[in-house]
Design a protein around this motif. Structure first.
Motif, mmCIF file in Angstrom:
data_model
loop_
_atom_site.group_PDB
_atom_site.id
_atom_site.type_symbol
_atom_site.label_atom_id
_atom_site.label_comp_id
_atom_site.label_asym_id
_atom_site.label_seq_id
_atom_site.Cartn_x
_atom_site.Cartn_y
_atom_site.Cartn_z
ATOM 1 N N GLY A 1 -9.062 5.133 -10.935
ATOM 2 C CA GLY A 1 -9.175 3.086 -9.359
ATOM 3 C C GLY A 1 -10.717 3.905 -8.730
ATOM 4 O O GLY A 1 -11.347 4.926 -8.893
ATOM 5 N N ASP A 2 -10.830 3.330 -7.736
ATOM 6 C CA ASP A 2 -11.892 3.124 -6.652
ATOM 7 C C ASP A 2 -11.308 3.543 -5.933
ATOM 8 O O ASP A 2 -10.453 2.977 -5.195
ATOM 9 N N PRO A 3 -12.353 3.656 -4.881
ATOM 10 C CA PRO A 3 -12.180 4.181 -3.695
ATOM 11 C C PRO A 3 -12.031 3.442 -2.408
ATOM 12 O O PRO A 3 -12.590 2.233 -3.194
ATOM 13 N N GLN A 4 -11.274 3.334 -1.838
ATOM 14 C CA GLN A 4 -11.228 2.764 -0.176
ATOM 15 C C GLN A 4 -11.581 3.662 0.445
ATOM 16 O O GLN A 4 -10.981 4.489 1.351
ATOM 17 N N LEU A 5 -11.836 2.425 1.601
ATOM 18 C CA LEU A 5 -12.821 2.791 2.323
ATOM 19 C C LEU A 5 -12.078 2.201 3.804
ATOM 20 O O LEU A 5 -12.261 1.304 3.476
ATOM 21 N N ASN A 6 -12.031 2.999 5.576
ATOM 22 C CA ASN A 6 -12.320 2.446 6.031
ATOM 23 C C ASN A 6 -13.471 2.999 7.333
ATOM 24 O O ASN A 6 -12.933 4.053 8.281
ATOM 25 N N CYS A 7 -14.265 2.876 6.778
ATOM 26 C CA CYS A 7 -15.157 2.861 7.901
ATOM 27 C C CYS A 7 -16.376 1.981 8.371
ATOM 28 O O CYS A 7 -15.546 1.265 9.001
ATOM 29 N N GLY A 8 -17.937 2.001 9.119
ATOM 30 C CA GLY A 8 -18.134 1.429 9.626
ATOM 31 C C GLY A 8 -17.953 1.899 10.718
ATOM 32 O O GLY A 8 -17.689 -0.064 11.643
ATOM 33 N N GLY A 9 -17.818 2.618 12.386
ATOM 34 C CA GLY A 9 -17.028 2.064 12.781
ATOM 35 C C GLY A 9 -15.383 1.825 13.431
ATOM 36 O O GLY A 9 -15.293 1.091 14.950
ATOM 37 N N ALA A 10 -14.350 1.243 12.395
ATOM 38 C CA ALA A 10 -13.584 0.373 12.779
ATOM 39 C C ALA A 10 -12.451 1.050 13.248
ATOM 40 O O ALA A 10 -12.098 3.099 13.403
ATOM 41 N N THR A 11 -11.959 0.669 14.266
ATOM 42 C CA THR A 11 -10.983 1.804 15.382
ATOM 43 C C THR A 11 -9.224 1.634 14.818
ATOM 44 O O THR A 11 -7.850 2.290 14.944
ATOM 45 N N ASP A 12 -8.842 0.477 13.459
ATOM 46 C CA ASP A 12 -7.913 0.421 13.700
ATOM 47 C C ASP A 12 -7.252 1.043 11.953
ATOM 48 O O ASP A 12 -8.182 1.007 10.860
ATOM 49 N N PRO A 13 -6.012 1.182 11.461
ATOM 50 C CA PRO A 13 -5.581 2.232 10.214
ATOM 51 C C PRO A 13 -5.736 0.183 9.297
ATOM 52 O O PRO A 13 -5.690 -0.468 9.554
ATOM 53 N N VAL A 14 -5.943 0.607 8.208
ATOM 54 C CA VAL A 14 -5.653 -0.505 7.291
ATOM 55 C C VAL A 14 -5.089 -0.204 5.725
ATOM 56 O O VAL A 14 -4.563 0.874 5.618
ATOM 57 N N THR A 15 -4.993 -0.719 5.305
ATOM 58 C CA THR A 15 -3.614 -0.688 4.270
ATOM 59 C C THR A 15 -4.422 -1.048 3.488
ATOM 60 O O THR A 15 -4.576 -2.525 3.050
ATOM 61 N N VAL A 16 -4.901 -0.936 1.986
ATOM 62 C CA VAL A 16 -4.581 -0.591 0.789
ATOM 63 C C VAL A 16 -4.108 -0.345 -0.031
ATOM 64 O O VAL A 16 -3.186 0.223 -0.584
ATOM 65 N N GLU A 17 -4.553 -1.171 -1.437
ATOM 66 C CA GLU A 17 -4.206 -0.581 -2.867
ATOM 67 C C GLU A 17 -4.463 0.551 -3.399
ATOM 68 O O GLU A 17 -6.212 0.427 -3.559
ATOM 69 N N LEU A 18 -4.086 1.670 -3.311
ATOM 70 C CA LEU A 18 -4.860 2.727 -4.434
ATOM 71 C C LEU A 18 -4.332 3.181 -5.678
ATOM 72 O O LEU A 18 -3.196 2.827 -6.445
ATOM 73 N N GLY A 19 -5.605 3.412 -6.813
ATOM 74 C CA GLY A 19 -5.280 3.909 -7.962
ATOM 75 C C GLY A 19 -5.756 2.619 -9.181
ATOM 76 O O GLY A 19 -6.734 1.955 -9.228
ATOM 77 N N GLY A 20 -4.954 3.450 -10.345
ATOM 78 C CA GLY A 20 -5.561 2.693 -11.822
ATOM 79 C C GLY A 20 -5.228 3.426 -13.025
ATOM 80 O O GLY A 20 -4.034 4.088 -12.725
ATOM 81 N N GLU A 21 -6.010 3.223 -13.657
ATOM 82 C CA GLU A 21 -6.120 3.838 -15.295
ATOM 83 C C GLU A 21 -7.594 5.310 -15.438
ATOM 84 O O GLU A 21 -8.394 4.664 -15.458
ATOM 85 N N THR A 22 -6.825 5.922 -16.651
ATOM 86 C CA THR A 22 -7.691 6.835 -17.040
ATOM 87 C C THR A 22 -7.316 7.398 -17.758
ATOM 88 O O THR A 22 -6.339 7.255 -18.078
ATOM 89 N N THR A 23 -8.168 8.015 -19.213
ATOM 90 C CA THR A 23 -7.616 8.799 -20.348
ATOM 91 C C THR A 23 -7.996 9.740 -20.157
ATOM 92 O O THR A 23 -9.114 10.543 -19.604
ATOM 93 N N VAL A 24 -7.568 11.065 -20.510
ATOM 94 C CA VAL A 24 -7.253 12.224 -19.772
ATOM 95 C C VAL A 24 -7.367 12.482 -21.639
ATOM 96 O O VAL A 24 -6.746 12.209 -22.592
ATOM 97 N N GLY A 25 -8.481 13.501 -21.881
ATOM 98 C CA GLY A 25 -8.365 13.438 -23.528
ATOM 99 C C GLY A 25 -8.282 15.966 -24.067
ATOM 100 O O GLY A 25 -8.785 16.045 -23.127
ATOM 101 N N GLN A 26 -8.171 15.701 -25.331
ATOM 102 C CA GLN A 26 -8.657 17.059 -24.935
ATOM 103 C C GLN A 26 -10.064 17.731 -24.801
ATOM 104 O O GLN A 26 -11.331 16.571 -25.163
ATOM 105 N N THR A 27 -10.829 18.654 -24.629
ATOM 106 C CA THR A 27 -11.657 19.383 -24.218
ATOM 107 C C THR A 27 -11.708 20.416 -24.946
ATOM 108 O O THR A 27 -10.622 21.485 -24.852
ATOM 109 N N THR A 28 -12.815 21.016 -25.368
ATOM 110 C CA THR A 28 -13.470 22.149 -26.364
ATOM 111 C C THR A 28 -14.351 23.023 -25.467
ATOM 112 O O THR A 28 -15.750 22.607 -24.934
ATOM 113 N N SER A 29 -14.012 24.292 -25.681
ATOM 114 C CA SER A 29 -14.870 25.461 -24.681
ATOM 115 C C SER A 29 -15.464 26.223 -26.052
ATOM 116 O O SER A 29 -14.033 26.685 -26.688
#
Length: 213
Positions: free
Chosen positions: A80-108
């Motif tokens: 998923g997408d990152p979540q930020l608590n930036c921009g001079g905020a002074t309080d904690p913020v509660t967010v939802e993190l996560g999402g979905e991705t596909t992990v495949g086979q790799t060859t070198s």
């Protein structure tokens, strides 16, 4: 005496005929020198999924052989997408993190073959026993302190195997139906049952997807 001369003549004639059949000739009857065998780049290029080789037909199949099982490794992917608590905020913020991705086979490959080998279709080894890809999905609720940013990360175990490649052709190529690479490939196959999750938190102003921050 005549019989001896006849035997010598027949032997020379047979040798000349063998040379003319085994080796190609140009229009003047001179022997044409050619490479005795294709190189690793040619062989791998001719595998299914490869770009093809000018001096070889397409291989019917390619198979991992002489397999060595390496210690398992683990690759980490951002969910998923990152979540930020930036921009001079002074309080904690509660967010939802996560999402979905596909992990495949790799060859070198341990040699410079001139193209990306990840798209090759090579059988054998773990690919015959396990799925070559897995979907990882999870979401959580997380509280980010002020001046921080966070992203959810999945670490998928990978089965690591190294080996040479056996290349099979439907017709003779350079005199043979089967060729083997000298170069070795290493293939990582995801283990769907072995995934760990973690939150990666970093300072505002850095790349939140860079897991080294």
């Amino acid at each position: 005496m005549f019989a001896s001369r006849l035997i010598v003549f027949l032997a020379l004639t047979s040798s000349t005929f063998a040379l003319s059949v085994r080796y190609p000739h140009d229009a003047n009857g001179s022997l044409v020198v050619r490479d005795s065998s294709p190189n690793d780049s040619d062989l791998l290029s001719s595998c299914p999924g490869g770009p093809g080789a000018s001096n070889l037909k397409r291989a019917d199949r390619c198979t991992l052989i002489n397999i060595v099982d390496n210690p398992n490794s683990r690759t980490f992917e951002v969910l998923g997408d990152p979540q930020l608590n930036c921009g001079g905020a002074t309080d904690p913020v509660t967010v939802e993190l996560g999402g979905e991705t596909t992990v495949g086979q790799t060859t070198s490959v341990n040699a410079n073959v001139g193209f990306e080998v990840g798209g090759l279709s090579i059988g054998g080894g773990a690919s015959e026993e396990e799925s070559t890809s897995t979907t990882v999905s999870k979401k959580i609720t997380y509280t980010i302190p002020p001046g921080r940013q966070a992203v959810y990360v999945a670490g998928t175990a990978q089965r690591s195997q190294t080996g040479n490649v056996q290349v099979n052709y439907g017709s003779r190529q350079f005199g043979h139906f089967i060729w083997f690479t000298g170069a070795t490939i290493t293939r990582l196959t995801p283990i769907a049952s072995d995934v760990v999750f973690d939150v990666h938190e970093s300072a505002c102003g850095t790349d939140p997807r860079n897991l080294n921050n």
